[in-house]
Design an enzyme around this catalytic site. Sequence first.
Site: not given
Ligand SMILES: *Cc1c(COP(=O)(O)O)cnc(C)c1O
Length: 393
Positions: A138, A223, A252
């Site tokens: 994700f 990520d 985050k």
């Molecule tokens: C939450 C998340 C995203 C996206 O972040 P947003 O601020 O909601 O756009 C991307 N990668 C990972 C691993 C995430 O947990």
Amino acid sequence: MPQTITTSPIITLESAHTSGVYPKRDLTIVRGQGAHLWDDQGRRYIDCVGGQGAANLGHSHPAIVDALARQARTLISCPEIFYNDVRAQYLAELTAAAPGDLNRAFLSNSGAEAIEAALKFARISTGRRQIVAAMRGFHGRTMGALSATWNKKYRGPFLPLVPDFTHIPYNNLAALEAAISDATAAVLLEPIQGEGGVRPADPAFLQAARALCDEHGALLILDEIQTGFGRSGRLFASQRYGVEPDIMALAKSIAGGLPMGATLLGPRVCDLPRMVHGSTFGGNPLTAAAARATLRVLQEERLPQRAARLGEMMLARLRRIESPRIRAVRGAGLMIGVELKSKVGPVLRALQERGVLALPAGATVLRLLPPLVIAEEDLNYVAQAIAEVIRDV
Ligand SMILES: *Cc1c(COP(=O)(O)O)cnc(C)c1O
């Protein structure tokens, strides 16, 4: 306990005007402090949602509140066509705390934006287009980030997406080897998949991804949007693996709960041409001040170490629950998943009735992302509540 019928004016008002894209819980949150949240009836909850990963420092941490108040009185807006004192200091501190030689950073406002920048910079640096990502990965919901995201639920309505993305099974070394070539711009991975079910990478897989990228002249993008800032028991999860990425995406918990993203760049990312990317709010002094305070609190309160200690305790407690309904307990630090053999929805509702708010990760995984400041006794209560709920539901 009977389900309460919701006719609260707040829910009616919000329902009348909200976009509709969120599955909402029957709960109105009005206040937070540390690892606790309160609803509009004055009921207190232990928060294992943690702002979906944005609240590693807990709610309204005094250092964040002070930094925001002070900076708000000084300067809120300052686009990156100007230099700024707070931004300059933050860039130096963030890149010093990051692994390897990630010496530059592009600042934005969310995780999806941090990924978009990573993808664009990888393409521009390599002159290649192909991106290898992982099944169950994700990476966000804008069109580029969505192209890297695997789940059909998110992608399906928006096809066709950006071309030249492939998805391999996570932790499958042979599949990675087969997918990567001299046409690959980047391999994009979460060191621990969050949304995909709290699945840590095998060290050998992540280390091989690093070696294969080197061999083929591709960039490794990690990520760490969910795993970063102490969540996994280290400041960044890649430090658990001894793997240094060429690009690292952060968001985050980066700024104590405020919206911010960052894309950190190593030496294999080229000198970026002027105007190839940008953001109006990116690098604004208000969130930079919150982000500076966040790094300082993480270090001063030793929150990564605390997450490591409490996480091991919690994993051990959850693994002691003897239930035929649990398939697996996984995690690192205070990023914990309990995979069930049934749907997680009823378990989440039963936990809420016991005063514990938690997250799903897919249909069958219960995910806990408590603030790293959570009290040990609160975690004990959560472990006990999970044991009871899994027995009873
Ligand atoms: C939450 C998340 C995203 C996206 O972040 P947003 O601020 O909601 O756009 C991307 N990668 C990972 C691993 C995430 O947990």
